[in-house]
Each structure stands twice: as C-alpha cells, then as structure tokens.
Scaffold this active site. Structure first.
Site, PDB file in Angstrom:
ATOM      1  N   TYR A 152      78.355  29.659  23.763  1.00 24.88           N
ATOM      2  CA  TYR A 152      77.133  28.974  24.205  1.00 24.88           C
ATOM      3  C   TYR A 152      77.432  27.745  25.065  1.00 24.88           C
ATOM      4  O   TYR A 152      76.542  26.971  25.361  1.00 24.88           O
ATOM      5  CB  TYR A 152      76.301  28.535  22.994  1.00 24.88           C
ATOM      6  N   LYS A 184      86.221  34.654  12.872  1.00 26.61           N
ATOM      7  CA  LYS A 184      86.689  36.035  13.088  1.00 26.61           C
ATOM      8  C   LYS A 184      88.128  35.934  13.571  1.00 26.61           C
ATOM      9  O   LYS A 184      88.503  36.438  14.645  1.00 26.61           O
ATOM     10  CB  LYS A 184      85.763  36.720  14.115  1.00 26.61           C
ATOM     11  N   ASP A 234      81.718  38.884   9.403  1.00 26.45           N
ATOM     12  CA  ASP A 234      80.990  40.100   9.002  1.00 26.45           C
ATOM     13  C   ASP A 234      80.914  40.194   7.480  1.00 26.45           C
ATOM     14  O   ASP A 234      79.860  40.500   6.903  1.00 26.45           O
ATOM     15  CB  ASP A 234      81.591  41.365   9.633  1.00 26.45           C
ATOM     16  N   ASP A 262      74.212  30.330  15.047  1.00 24.76           N
ATOM     17  CA  ASP A 262      72.878  30.706  15.511  1.00 24.76           C
ATOM     18  C   ASP A 262      72.365  31.899  14.694  1.00 24.76           C
ATOM     19  O   ASP A 262      71.240  31.905  14.187  1.00 24.76           O
ATOM     20  CB  ASP A 262      72.961  31.072  17.007  1.00 24.76           C
TER      21      ASP A 262
END
Ligand code: NAD
Length: 361
Positions: free
Chosen positions: A123, A190, A223, A247
């Site tokens: 972002y 991640k 995840d 987000d």
C-alpha cells in the site's frame, strides 16, 4: 482543558459526530472541541475537501476525532483520509474488536486488537502500469537479475518493508499491550514465502520482542491466522501485522464482533492521533437520523484512553455496553429485524447512552 479537533465529515458524519460529542461531554471529560470541516460538503465553498484551517487545527492540537468523509469517485481529489494519514505520518492503525452482550454475532467472547502498519508494504503506492516506460524498464532489469521471466504485459506493485518501519510498529504494539494491561502480542506474516520482506518483518519482530520480556510473543503465518481467528479467536490478544494483511484481518475481526457498526479505530503517529469509525459516510442515510453512532462513540472511548482519561473512558464504554445489552434504545441495524418499528434514531441512542452515564449505572 485538552483541545481536540472535531472533524464533522460529510454524509452521516455530522449526525454521528454530534452524537459522539454529546456522549463524550456527558462523561465530564475536560475537552475543548475545535470543530472543523472536511469532505464533499465543504468543497463547494472552500474549493478543497481538506481546508487549511482544518489541517492547522489538527497540527496544533495533535488529537482529532474524525467522522467519515466521502472519497468522490472520478473528481481527481485524493482520499482526505489517506492524505491525513500521510501528512501526519500516522503509522499505526489500531482497531480493537470486542464482543458486547446484545450484539448479534457468532461469537461472544472476543477481545482482540489489530495493530496495522499504515505506511509501507504493497500500500506504499509504488505502482507501475502495464505497458508504461517505467514498467518495461523495470521488467528488463528484473528479468536480467532473476531466474524467473516477467512478460511485457504485467503491471507491478512494489512491497517495501523496512527494518525501521517494522521496529516502529512492533514496538508500538508492545507498548500498547503494556499500557492497556494486555498479555500477548502475535506477529502475523508470510515469511515462509516472502523471505526478504515478511522474513525481515519476522526477524525484527523477534528482536523487538526481546525488549519486552513481560509480554508473551508468538508469530503466525497469515493464512493460518485467518483460520485460527475463525476457530479459536479467544486465544488471541494483540495482533501486529503489515499493511495489506492488516487491512484484510481488521475487517475479518470486525465481522467476528458484529460488523462495521461496532468497529472503532485510531490512526496514531509521532505527531498526532486521529480517531475514527471504520465505516464510511453512508451517503444514502445522510440527514435521516437513522444510523448507528456506536463505532464513532467507541472511537471516542479510544481517544479518552489515549488521553489517559481512564475514568471517563470506562464510564462511556459501560454506558454503551448497557444500552446495547438492553437492546431497547438501539438503531435499526441492532434489532433482530431491520424493519423493527421500535428502533430509535441516532440521537435517541446517544440520549440513552447519556442517561446511563448520568445515572452512574
Ligand atoms: P459505508 O461504510 O459508508 O457504508 C456501507 C453500508 O454500511 C451502508 O450503506 C450502510 O448500510 C452500512 N453502514 C455504514 N455505517 C453505518 C452505521 N453507522 N450504521 C448503520 N449502518 C451503517 O461504505 P461505502 O458505501 O463503501 O462508502 C461510502 C463513502 O465513505 C465512500 O466515499 C468511501 O470512500 C467513504 N469511506 C470513508 C471512510 C473514512 O472516512 N474513514 C472509511 C470508509 C469509506
């Protein structure tokens, strides 16, 4: 008296700002409001959705409570919300998600805080359009420096994650946990796939955690974190994560506790803090005295806690919880049937909260 800028926004903004101001005042908090305008309504007279006087007020006071502001589509105006965050370098987005008795939700025991990094990651706004001179140059460079080939029809978004940015936000999460008496910080990433960005994030998270031996630390792959939040949300406390995951997961967590109507937020930086609801300006409800003011009033609670007006914050939060638990003086969206004729308006719900504060219940 602490001076606070009250940005009344547009759409449903002025109604919920008024309701929130009245509720905060009812606690007796020593706050002097500096009311300022922003959004589409002021654009016609000021020629900008973010007048200089509003910016100067936030700069001078360092604290603002902001009602939602519409981002007009296709007018060339950038989002006032994003502009404010960048201008005041509000690097931490804090979104508490808490179960309140009486709110219809699949869970009733959630008390989580999502701390989202607000300035880096995908972002950051570093993007190159398919076919542009820049992207073709970048693709040439990348193809020469990696074993994978990117075709000429790709667009590219860049994901910067820095040591300084990660240290700052993870430290913020630990400081917040300490200040709020919370027990655990979970760093979300991640790192198994993106070794040089999320891997760096995890490494720095672990280093920062060593400075806070009184707070438990763990990490989760994003995840797995999503699944855990759906299956065992009660195991988590403060979650800290990069911008994009933040987000997505903050909306997931809002969903666990009854949706956007119950979801307050704060954007905090070194030069100031802006408190706001997670939802937008819902223009179709403008002026109808219909929508739920709770998310902005809860943002007022966060602001009072930030200002260390703890007693006032506790009384306001208890009053909100009591009104919701009673289920009588609540807006349409909190009734079992949205067409329930006993639903009250925005100001009447605020009146019920004020009555609870005044009665000291
Ligand atoms: P929205 O959150 O304004 O509204 C979506 C729907 O959610 C509404 O139609 C309504 O049904 C419901 N809703 C929202 N707030 C509610 C409340 N307080 N009580 C009851 N129901 C409520 O989202 P949108 O329609 O996507 O956005 C409208 C505008 O708001 C856009 O211009 C968007 O850019 C802007 N926006 C601003 C902010 C901000 O100021 N921080 C945040 C999000 C969106």
């Amino acid at each position: 008296m602490t001076k606070v800028t009250l940005i009344t926004g547009d759409g449903i903004g002025p109604e919920i700002a008024d309701a929130t101001r009245r509720c905060v005042d009812a606690t007796g908090a020593a706050i002097e409001w500096d009311v300022q305008l922003a959004g589409v309504d002021v654009m016609e007279t000021a020629g900008t959705p973010l007048p200089e006087a509003t910016l100067e007020s936030v700069k001078a006071n360092g604290i603002a409570l902001k009602a939602p502001i519409t981002t007009p589509v296709g007018t060339g105006f950038r989002s006032v919300n994003v502009h404010l965050r960048q201008l005041f370098n509000l690097y931490a987005c804090v979104r508490p998600c808490k179960s309140y008795k009486g709110v219809r939700s699949k869970y009733d025991n959630i008390d989580l805080v999502v701390v989202r990094e607000n300035t880096e990651d995908l972002y950051a706004g570093i993007e190159y359009e398919k076919g542009s001179k820049e992207v073709l140059e970048l693709i040439d460079w990348l193809n020469a420096h990696s074993s994978r080939t990117i075709g000429p029809n790709a667009g590219i978004s860049v994901k910067p994650i820095s040591v300084e940015g990660t240290d700052r936000i993870v430290s913020f999460a630990f400081e917040y946990a300490r200040k709020m008496g919370r027990k655990k910080v979970t760093s979300v990433h991640k790192a198994n796939i993106m070794k040089f960005t999320d891997g760096l994030w995890l490494e720095v998270s672990r280093e920062v955690a060593k400075r806070y031996p009184d707070i438990e630390f763990e990490d989760r792959i994003v995840d797995n974190m999503c699944m855990q939040l759906v299956q065992k949300p009660e195991l988590y406390d403060v979650l800290v994560m990069p911008n994009l995951y933040g987000d997505i997961l903050s909306d997931l967590c809002a969903g666990l506790v009854g949706g956007l109507g119950m979801s307050p937020g704060a954007n905090i930086g070194e030069k100031g803090a802006i408190f706001e609801a997670t939802h937008g300006s819902a223009p179709k409800y403008k002026g109808l005295n219909k929508v739920n003011p709770v998310a902005l009033i809860l943002s007022g609670v966060l602001m009072l806690r930030h200002l260390e007006m703890t007693d006032e914050a506790d009384r306001l939060e208890h009053a909100i919880a009591a009104v919701i638990a009673e289920g009588k003086s609540v807006t349409y969206d909190m009734k079992p049937d949205r067409n329930d004729p006993t639903a009250v308006g925005t100001q009447e719900m605020a009146d019920a909260i004020i009555a609870h504060i005044k009665a000291g219940r």
